[in-house]
Design an enzyme around this catalytic site. Sequence first.
Site, PDB file in Angstrom:
ATOM      1  N   GLU A  84       6.199 -29.773  -2.919  1.00  0.00           N
ATOM      2  CA  GLU A  84       5.748 -31.030  -2.333  1.00  0.00           C
ATOM      3  C   GLU A  84       6.938 -31.936  -2.026  1.00  0.00           C
ATOM      4  O   GLU A  84       6.871 -32.768  -1.119  1.00  0.00           O
ATOM      5  CB  GLU A  84       4.776 -31.744  -3.280  1.00  0.00           C
ATOM      6  CG  GLU A  84       4.030 -32.901  -2.634  1.00  0.00           C
ATOM      7  CD  GLU A  84       2.863 -33.406  -3.472  1.00  0.00           C
ATOM      8  OE1 GLU A  84       1.750 -32.844  -3.339  1.00  0.00           O
ATOM      9  OE2 GLU A  84       3.066 -34.336  -4.282  1.00  0.00           O
ATOM     10  N   HIS A 124       4.608  -6.798 -15.841  1.00  0.00           N
ATOM     11  CA  HIS A 124       3.550  -5.822 -15.575  1.00  0.00           C
ATOM     12  C   HIS A 124       2.686  -6.247 -14.390  1.00  0.00           C
ATOM     13  O   HIS A 124       1.586  -5.715 -14.199  1.00  0.00           O
ATOM     14  CB  HIS A 124       2.694  -5.634 -16.826  1.00  0.00           C
ATOM     15  CG  HIS A 124       3.472  -5.086 -17.984  1.00  0.00           C
ATOM     16  ND1 HIS A 124       3.638  -3.733 -18.207  1.00  0.00           N
ATOM     17  CD2 HIS A 124       4.186  -5.709 -18.966  1.00  0.00           C
ATOM     18  CE1 HIS A 124       4.392  -3.541 -19.281  1.00  0.00           C
ATOM     19  NE2 HIS A 124       4.730  -4.734 -19.765  1.00  0.00           N
ATOM     20  N   LYS A 132      -6.685 -34.177   3.741  1.00  0.00           N
ATOM     21  CA  LYS A 132      -7.522 -35.184   3.076  1.00  0.00           C
ATOM     22  C   LYS A 132      -8.285 -36.025   4.091  1.00  0.00           C
ATOM     23  O   LYS A 132      -9.469 -36.332   3.901  1.00  0.00           O
ATOM     24  CB  LYS A 132      -6.649 -36.077   2.191  1.00  0.00           C
ATOM     25  CG  LYS A 132      -6.083 -35.366   0.977  1.00  0.00           C
ATOM     26  CD  LYS A 132      -4.935 -36.120   0.342  1.00  0.00           C
ATOM     27  CE  LYS A 132      -5.360 -37.408  -0.289  1.00  0.00           C
ATOM     28  NZ  LYS A 132      -4.247 -38.047  -1.024  1.00  0.00           N
TER      29      LYS A 132
END
Length: 555
Positions: A353, A384, A512
């Site tokens: 950000e 893994h 938004k």
Amino acid sequence: MSRLTQSELWSALSRHYDEIKHVHMRDMFDKDENRFKKYSLKLNDLLYDYSKNRVNDETLSLLLQLADQANLSGWIEKMFKGVSINNTEHRAVLHTALRDQDDKPVMVDGHDILPEIRKERERVKTLAENIRTRKWRGATNQAITDVVNIGIGGSHLGPLMVTEALRPHTLHDLNVHFVSNVDENHINDTLEYLNPETTFFIISSKTFTTQDTMVNAETARQWYINKLGSDEYIDRHFSAVTSNIEHAKKFGITEHNIFKMWDWVGGRYSLWSAIGLSIVIAIGSEQFDELLIGAYEVDQHFRHTPFDKNIPVIMALLGIWYNNFFDAQTMAVLPYDQHLNHFPGYLQQADMESNGKYVDRQGESTDYTTGPVIFGEIGIAAQHAFFQLLHQGTKLVPADILAPVYSYRCIARHHRALMSNVFAQTEALMRGKTETEVTAELMAEGLDDIQIKHLLPYKVFPGNRPTSTLLFDTLNAKTLGSIIALYEHKIFVQGVIWNINSFDQWGVELGKQLAKNILHELNDTATIDKHDSSTNGLINYYMQRRSKVKNQYNL
């Protein structure tokens, strides 16, 4: 072309890259027995080893000149002195002031902000200690057993990460929960086993208008009212951390339960402020002070240490070396400490950000890549999961590895097994395994020439994969504060050299804004035709399916 890429220094780095790109770190170590000593740094209990990187003295000299060319020292002083370096929002950047341990004034708009910071911190500590010691009582005079922090982004990721990281230091009969997702499952699952009479909510929102946070806050408020039949004592169960005091009061939170945020602190840098209320409740005031001290000591190191011995500066320059010259688009963060399991997620926001920008400080598009994609996982689990790609994939992925010398409740056989993997992985990623070594191993196993020829290409490891290792004594509050501050300053340094503003986040806004508009459409029943065909189609399909089950699922 930009001033950065047109500079003679950038050209020199490009030429140096051509000279060094095929040099293997295995050979670098063979030729220089002092490589670890030369390319490692210490600060208190932190050891930063960057010797397993594809650099030599010339690389570091050129990169350090890049920092000087960007006037990094000047930018550091601007930040610490409260100059408005967030140029798009005309704000200072002073998360460092939140952990300042000096008595020297820190000035913003003509007044010293330290007294106000410390006053608000004491208010936070008072509430936290009252909850921790069971002095704080709910509507029915019961002590608080569960605290729910409702936030998003930095108001969520920082407190979540720190609280989990310092779990051994928390009160285990006081549960702290975190809700961020507007998906109803998150808050429903959290509230399912809680008692409203013993639950305390922290609504963490700078603007107190963020949709995700406020929808969850309203649900929590209604849950409380439904269970207790009244909102009469809501101030015993709700607090807010915000810069919008009036909105918080309209929500029903009394002013003595509202804690202040300042516009010179970005959300992703805010855990040191009242946003850390949930942290203080979890670990206590003394431990929170240690967190601040650890960060402050790194602030001093960053501000006053020559760049060639400056850990955040070296971290940042290595990142630029790989990002801009090796074209490494990603970076892995791999903690070998279970309590740091949320650290990669926290760092994703802090870094991506901040430096995920394609426009520089002059409003021009960059002609160079900026912030990398940050990802990570607990080291043992990652081995893994995706280490296959790190070892034998076609992409170069520089990695940071973080590990403790000992744990809070150390069990020798566990910890030695853990640390053997830390050291083995950094060595394996650096050295790799040659055809000659693989052939010798397979011959020792008794395989014939045909079998060896078949298996050989699959068993070779190219190596030359860079890692930096950060060792620390143990994950206590002070050390954690230092680690977080190291990465904060690394991000800042890279932003300075890339000539971008690391402290705004306009890229978050468009989605938004559109979501707000679409929410109005979803509250209607009309067919949608205002968007592109895909978005129209998805919305209309959702609306049609919703209409069939709306009564059953409360849609």
